[in-house]
Write an enzyme that holds these catalytic residues in place. Structure first.
Site, PDB file in Angstrom:
ATOM      1  N   ASP A  21       0.840  -1.205   0.000  1.00 18.94           N
ATOM      2  CA  ASP A  21       0.000   0.000   0.000  1.00 18.94           C
ATOM      3  C   ASP A  21       0.873   1.253   0.000  1.00 18.94           C
ATOM      4  O   ASP A  21       0.580   2.224  -0.690  1.00 18.94           O
ATOM      5  CB  ASP A  21      -0.923  -0.015   1.226  1.00 18.94           C
ATOM      6  CG  ASP A  21      -1.674  -1.328   1.335  1.00 18.94           C
ATOM      7  OD1 ASP A  21      -2.469  -1.620   0.444  1.00 18.94           O
ATOM      8  OD2 ASP A  21      -1.434  -2.076   2.307  1.00 18.94           O
TER       9      ASP A  21
ATOM     10  N   HIS B 140      -4.824  -3.357   6.321  1.00 23.78           N
ATOM     11  CA  HIS B 140      -4.609  -3.596   4.879  1.00 23.78           C
ATOM     12  C   HIS B 140      -5.967  -3.969   4.297  1.00 23.78           C
ATOM     13  O   HIS B 140      -6.284  -5.154   4.127  1.00 23.78           O
ATOM     14  CB  HIS B 140      -3.578  -4.709   4.677  1.00 23.78           C
ATOM     15  CG  HIS B 140      -3.455  -5.127   3.233  1.00 23.78           C
ATOM     16  ND1 HIS B 140      -3.032  -4.283   2.235  1.00 23.78           N
ATOM     17  CD2 HIS B 140      -3.730  -6.306   2.616  1.00 23.78           C
ATOM     18  CE1 HIS B 140      -3.033  -4.915   1.077  1.00 23.78           C
ATOM     19  NE2 HIS B 140      -3.469  -6.140   1.278  1.00 23.78           N
TER      20      HIS B 140
END
Ligand code: NAD
Ligand code: LMR
Length: 328
Positions: free
Chosen positions: A159, A187
Site C-alpha cells: 500500500d 490492509h
C-alpha cells in the site's frame, strides 16, 4: 561466509511464493555473504507443484542457497526459522473484501503461531502476507506463546508503494522522490494513506500537489481499491508486486531507516496515537541501528486524518471480535 539463516515460507507453491523465493535465494535481502536455508510449507495437494518450484530453484544453482526442505508438517517447516513468511492462504476473488476471508483463512494462523513458538529460532520475525493480514497476524501472535509481540508484522508496504507511485505520477516525479508515507491501520479498503505528513523531494506533499480535492478523494480511494482493481484486470490478485513489497518490508526491518524517514508495516500497537494496545495496526515505523524498531512519535494528525484513522482502527476491532474464539 556467515552461518546459514533459515527462512520458512508458507504457501510456497502459490503465486507470491513463486515471485518471492528466487529473490530471497539471490542474496538480495540478507547480503552476498549470507547463505540461506529455505523451509517451504504447503498443503498436501500443492506438493507436486512445490516440487516443480524446487526443481527450478535447483536449476538456478544459486551460490547462496544452502538447502531446501519441503513439508506439510508445521513443526518441521518452522524449525530454526529466523524469518517466517506466512503467505499460504486463500486469496479473495472479485466482489469480495479481504475481511471476507477471515472465516476461511483465520484458523490457519492458530496452528502456525503455535508451531512457530515451538520451533523457530530465538530471533524469529514473522511477516504475515496472507489476507486479511492484520488480523491473521493477530491470531498468529496470540497463539505463539513466548514469542515477543514485537516480532509480528503484517504487510502494508504494498500500500505504501502504491501510494508513493500515485503521488509521484500526479507530481511528475519518480516514486523514489516520495518519502515519509505512512499507511495507517488495516490492509483493507479502510486503510489511510497519510498524504498530510508525506513529502515529495523533501517538501510537504500539499505544497507540491495543490489539488486538495484529489488528495482527499481519488488518491485515497485509488490506493484503498488498488488490490481490487488488479484482481479485476488480471483475474488474480497481485503477486509480483506483493512479493516485492514483502522483500521491501524485510529489508526495511533489517536495515536502519534513513534519517528523518519512516516505513509502513503493521505492528502490535503500544497505544501510540491512541491506537488500542494489542491491535496489529499499520503505523510509521523506524528501524534502529540494533535491528529493533520503534513507532515514530509526534506526527501531527489533523481532524481529517483522525477520522480516517478512527475508521480503520474500528474495522480492526470488528475483525478481532469476529475471530475472538481463535485468540488464546
Ligand atoms: P495462491 O492461491 O496463488 O497461493 C496460496 C498458496 O497457499 C497455495 O499454494 C496454497 O496451496 C497455499 N496454502 C493454502 N493454505 C495453506 C496452509 N494452511 N498452509 C500452507 N500453505 C497453504 O495465492 P497468492 O496469490 O500467493 O496469495 C496468497 C495470500 O496473500 C492471499 O491471502 C492474498 O490475498 C494475500 N496477499 C496479500 C497482500 C498484502 O499486501 N498483504 C498482497 C497480495 C496478496
Ligand atoms: C492486494 O492488496 O493486492 C492484496 O491484498 C490482494 C487483494 O485481495 O487485494
Amino acid at each position: 561466509m556467515k552461518p546459514p539463516i533459515t527462512v520458512s515460507v508458507t504457501g510456497a507453491a502459490g503465486q507470491i511464493g513463486y515471485a518471492l523465493l528466487f529473490r530471497i535465494a539471490t542474496g538480495e535481502i540478507f547480503g552476498k555473504d549470507q547463505p540461506v536455508r529455505l523451509r517451504l510449507i504447503e498443503i498436501e495437494p500443492a506438493l507436486p507443484a512445490l516440487l516443480g518450484v524446487v526443481m527450478e530453484l535447483d536449476d538456478s544453482a544459486f551460490p547462496l542457497l544452502n538447502s531446501i526442505i519441503t513439508t506439510t508438517d508445521l513443526d518441521e517447516g518452522f524449525t530454526g526459522a529466523s524469518w517466517a513468511l506466512l503467505v499460504g492462504s486463500v486469496p479473495r476473488k472479485a466482489g469480495m473484501e479481504r475481511g471476507d476471508l477471515l472465516g476461511i483463512n483465520g484458523k490457519i494462523f492458530t496452528s502456525q503461531g503455535k508451531a512457530i513458538a515451538r520451533n523457530a529460532a530465538k530471533d524469529v520475525r514473522v511477516l504475515v502476507v496472507g489476507n486479511p493480514c492484520n488480523t491473521n497476524a493477530l491470531i498468529a501472535m496470540r497463539n505463539a506463546a513466548g514469542v515477543p509481540e514485537d516480532r509480528f508484522f503484517a504487510m502494508t508496504r504494498l500500500d505504501e508503494n502504491r501510494a508513493k507511485s500515485q503521488l509521484a505520477s500526479k507530481a511528475g516525479v519518480h516514486a523514489s522522490d516520495v518519502t515519509n508515507l505512512c499507511i495507517w491501520g488495516n490492509h483493507s479498503a479502510t486503510q489511510y494513506p497519510d498524504f498530510t505528513n508525506a513529502k515529495i523531494e523533501g517538501k510537504p506533499v500539499t505544497e507540491v500537489i495543490r489539488d486538495e480535492e484529489w488528495l482527499r478523494g481519488e488518491f485515497i480511494t485509488t490506493v484503498q481499491q488498488r488490490g481490487a482493481a488488479i484482481i479485476k484486470a488480471r483475474g488474480a490478485s497481485s503477486a509480483a508486486s506483493a512479493a516485492n513489497a514483502a522483500l521491501d518490508t524485510m529489508k526495511a526491518l533489517i536495515s536502519p531507516t534513513p534519517d528523518g524517514d519512516w516505513h509502513s508495516v503493521a505492528v502490535c500497537s503500544d497505544g501510540s496515537y491512541g491506537i488500542e494496545p494489542g491491535l496489529i495496526a499499520s503505523m510509521p515505523i523506524r528501524t534502529k541501528a540494533d535491528g529493533t524498531w520503534e513507532v515514530v512519535q509526534g506526527l501531527p494528525i489533523d481532524a481529517f486524518s483522525q477520522e480516517k484513522i478512527d475508521a480503520t482502527i474500528a474495522e480492526l476491532k470488528e475483525e478481532r471480535e469476529a475471530v475472538k474464539d481463535l485468540l488464546s
